[in-house]
Design an enzyme around this catalytic site. Structure first.
Site, PDB file in Angstrom:
ATOM      1  N   GLU A  69       5.746   6.467  -9.607  1.00 27.79           N
ATOM      2  CA  GLU A  69       4.403   6.058  -9.165  1.00 27.79           C
ATOM      3  C   GLU A  69       3.785   6.993  -8.134  1.00 27.79           C
ATOM      4  O   GLU A  69       2.625   7.400  -8.273  1.00 27.79           O
ATOM      5  CB  GLU A  69       4.447   4.642  -8.582  1.00 27.79           C
ATOM      6  CG  GLU A  69       4.816   3.590  -9.600  1.00 27.79           C
ATOM      7  CD  GLU A  69       4.649   2.186  -9.068  1.00 27.79           C
ATOM      8  OE1 GLU A  69       3.596   1.884  -8.499  1.00 27.79           O
ATOM      9  OE2 GLU A  69       5.574   1.379  -9.225  1.00 27.79           O
ATOM     10  N   HIS A 100       0.517   1.077 -13.245  1.00 28.50           N
ATOM     11  CA  HIS A 100       1.310  -0.086 -13.653  1.00 28.50           C
ATOM     12  C   HIS A 100       2.782   0.323 -13.677  1.00 28.50           C
ATOM     13  O   HIS A 100       3.116   1.384 -14.205  1.00 28.50           O
ATOM     14  CB  HIS A 100       0.858  -0.584 -15.030  1.00 28.50           C
ATOM     15  CG  HIS A 100       1.584  -1.809 -15.442  1.00 28.50           C
ATOM     16  ND1 HIS A 100       1.315  -3.057 -14.909  1.00 28.50           N
ATOM     17  CD2 HIS A 100       2.631  -1.980 -16.275  1.00 28.50           C
ATOM     18  CE1 HIS A 100       2.155  -3.936 -15.425  1.00 28.50           C
ATOM     19  NE2 HIS A 100       2.957  -3.307 -16.256  1.00 28.50           N
ATOM     20  N   ASN A 158      -5.753   2.685 -13.016  1.00 30.65           N
ATOM     21  CA  ASN A 158      -4.783   1.699 -12.530  1.00 30.65           C
ATOM     22  C   ASN A 158      -3.381   2.270 -12.684  1.00 30.65           C
ATOM     23  O   ASN A 158      -3.115   3.002 -13.634  1.00 30.65           O
ATOM     24  CB  ASN A 158      -4.883   0.408 -13.346  1.00 30.65           C
ATOM     25  CG  ASN A 158      -3.903  -0.654 -12.889  1.00 30.65           C
ATOM     26  OD1 ASN A 158      -3.739  -0.883 -11.681  1.00 30.65           O
ATOM     27  ND2 ASN A 158      -3.234  -1.302 -13.831  1.00 30.65           N
ATOM     28  N   GLY A 204       0.784  -1.238   0.000  1.00 28.43           N
ATOM     29  CA  GLY A 204       0.000   0.000   0.000  1.00 28.43           C
ATOM     30  C   GLY A 204       0.812   1.282   0.000  1.00 28.43           C
ATOM     31  O   GLY A 204       0.330   2.306   0.483  1.00 28.43           O
ATOM     32  N   ASN A 252       1.438   3.045  -2.588  1.00 24.83           N
ATOM     33  CA  ASN A 252       0.708   3.973  -3.468  1.00 24.83           C
ATOM     34  C   ASN A 252      -0.523   4.537  -2.764  1.00 24.83           C
ATOM     35  O   ASN A 252      -0.871   5.696  -2.949  1.00 24.83           O
ATOM     36  CB  ASN A 252       0.322   3.288  -4.784  1.00 24.83           C
ATOM     37  CG  ASN A 252       1.472   3.295  -5.767  1.00 24.83           C
ATOM     38  OD1 ASN A 252       1.842   4.330  -6.318  1.00 24.83           O
ATOM     39  ND2 ASN A 252       2.078   2.133  -5.962  1.00 24.83           N
ATOM     40  N   LEU A 283      -4.254  -6.694  -7.237  1.00 26.75           N
ATOM     41  CA  LEU A 283      -3.796  -7.786  -8.093  1.00 26.75           C
ATOM     42  C   LEU A 283      -4.914  -8.725  -8.557  1.00 26.75           C
ATOM     43  O   LEU A 283      -4.659  -9.703  -9.232  1.00 26.75           O
ATOM     44  CB  LEU A 283      -2.679  -8.569  -7.394  1.00 26.75           C
ATOM     45  CG  LEU A 283      -1.457  -7.711  -7.057  1.00 26.75           C
ATOM     46  CD1 LEU A 283      -0.362  -8.542  -6.426  1.00 26.75           C
ATOM     47  CD2 LEU A 283      -0.932  -6.956  -8.274  1.00 26.75           C
ATOM     48  N   ASP A 297      -4.364  -4.009 -18.530  1.00 28.92           N
ATOM     49  CA  ASP A 297      -3.421  -2.917 -18.828  1.00 28.92           C
ATOM     50  C   ASP A 297      -3.650  -2.311 -20.215  1.00 28.92           C
ATOM     51  O   ASP A 297      -2.733  -1.708 -20.793  1.00 28.92           O
ATOM     52  CB  ASP A 297      -1.955  -3.381 -18.688  1.00 28.92           C
ATOM     53  CG  ASP A 297      -1.626  -3.806 -17.275  1.00 28.92           C
ATOM     54  OD1 ASP A 297      -2.165  -3.206 -16.332  1.00 28.92           O
ATOM     55  OD2 ASP A 297      -0.838  -4.755 -17.107  1.00 28.92           O
TER      56      ASP A 297
HETATM   57  C1  GAR Z   1       3.232  -1.097  -7.395  1.00 28.19           C
HETATM   58  O1  GAR Z   1       4.521  -1.057  -7.943  1.00 28.19           O
HETATM   59  C2  GAR Z   1       2.186  -1.100  -8.496  1.00 28.19           C
HETATM   60  O2  GAR Z   1       2.525  -0.306  -9.596  1.00 28.19           O
HETATM   61  C3  GAR Z   1       2.183  -2.562  -8.877  1.00 28.19           C
HETATM   62  O3  GAR Z   1       2.264  -3.244  -7.633  1.00 28.19           O
HETATM   63  C4  GAR Z   1       2.992  -2.437  -6.701  1.00 28.19           C
HETATM   64  C5  GAR Z   1       2.144  -2.289  -5.461  1.00 28.19           C
HETATM   65  O4  GAR Z   1       2.853  -1.620  -4.448  1.00 28.19           O
HETATM   66  N1  GAR Z   1       1.018  -2.909  -9.629  1.00 28.19           N
HETATM   67  C6  GAR Z   1       1.030  -3.821 -10.599  1.00 28.19           C
HETATM   68  O5  GAR Z   1       2.014  -4.481 -10.890  1.00 28.19           O
HETATM   69  C7  GAR Z   1      -0.294  -3.997 -11.315  1.00 28.19           C
HETATM   70  N2  GAR Z   1      -0.128  -4.720 -12.543  1.00 28.19           N
HETATM   71  P1  GAR Z   1       2.110  -0.919  -3.241  1.00 28.19           P
HETATM   72  O6  GAR Z   1       1.136  -1.943  -2.642  1.00 28.19           O
HETATM   73  O7  GAR Z   1       3.230  -0.579  -2.283  1.00 28.19           O
HETATM   74  O8  GAR Z   1       1.395   0.299  -3.755  1.00 28.19           O
END
Ligand code: GAR
Length: 202
Positions: free
Chosen positions: A181, A110, A108, A12, A14, A91, A151
């Site tokens: 991000e 990515h 989303n 989490g 992001n 996910l 995506d």
């Molecule tokens: C992030 O890097 C996000 O971009 C990626 O998972 C991570 C989650 O981190 N998402 C994907 O790969 C989706 N296809 P977080 O839980 O620390 O935000």
């Protein structure tokens, strides 16, 4: 006020970037009112609690029929009057009923420059491993709208990040998060909130 739900599966960071940006006034016409996790162990739930945001777990595994899972997701969102859905490291793949309930209202993030290293099976560290295996010198992050193609929805924002000699997937993930991000996602949310607020006024 645009009501925002953030959907999470893991650490989490992001989500945290969105919470911090909201506190700093980055999207004044939006408010995060719900965090929905696909997994009860997601640390993101702790972050929601610390920020005083309602959280709920809706796990695909607890439904035999995928249609029931999609229905539960839509009900959870609609019962809180959610206007905008943000997938922040979420996910689980959302089915057509969810996408139809929120057309062009699901974002989303990515961790690559789409169309590279994206689609089914590309998530988290796997994306960065694939970028390193290919030997690209530039990667980055993309915020896009969600449609039925994984995506594959319209790109809203992208930011490039350098791959450096000696990078591991973990190091590259950290750089992409810090440089791209955590900046792009609040920016995209601000854009969408402004657009949705204008549409509401018309
Ligand atoms: C992030 O890097 C996000 O971009 C990626 O998972 C991570 C989650 O981190 N998402 C994907 O790969 C989706 N296809 P977080 O839980 O620390 O935000």
């Amino acid at each position: 006020m645009i009501k925002i739900a953030v959907l999470v599966s893991g650490g989490g960071t992001n989500l945290q970037a969105l919470i911090d940006a909201q506190k700093a006034g980055a999207f004044p016409n939006g408010k995060i009112v719900l965090v929905m996790a696909s997994n009860p162990k997601a640390y993101a739930l702790e972050r929601a609690k610390n920020a005083g945001i309602e959280s709920v777990v809706v796990s695909r595994k607890s439904f035999d029929d995928p249609a029931d899972y999609d229905r539960a997701v839509v009900e959870t969102l609609q019962s809180r009057g959610i206007d905008l859905v943000v997938l922040a490291g979420f996910l689980s793949i959302l089915g057509k009923p969810v996408i139809d309930a929120y057309p062009e209202r699901i974002l989303n993030i990515h961790p690559s420059l789409i169309p590279s290293f994206c689609g089914a099976g590309f998530y988290g560290l796997r994306v960065h491993q694939a970028a390193l295996d290919y030997g690209v010198k530039i990667t980055g992050a993309t915020v896009h709208l969600v449609n039925e193609i994984p995506d594959g929805g319209r790109i809203l924002l992208q930011k490039a990040v350098e791959v450096l000699p000696g990078d591991t997937p973990e190091l590259l993930q950290k750089r992409v998060m810090e440089q791209a991000e955590w900046k792009l996602l609040p920016q995209a949310v601000a854009m969408l909130c402004e657009q949705l607020e204008q549409e509401k006024g018309n």
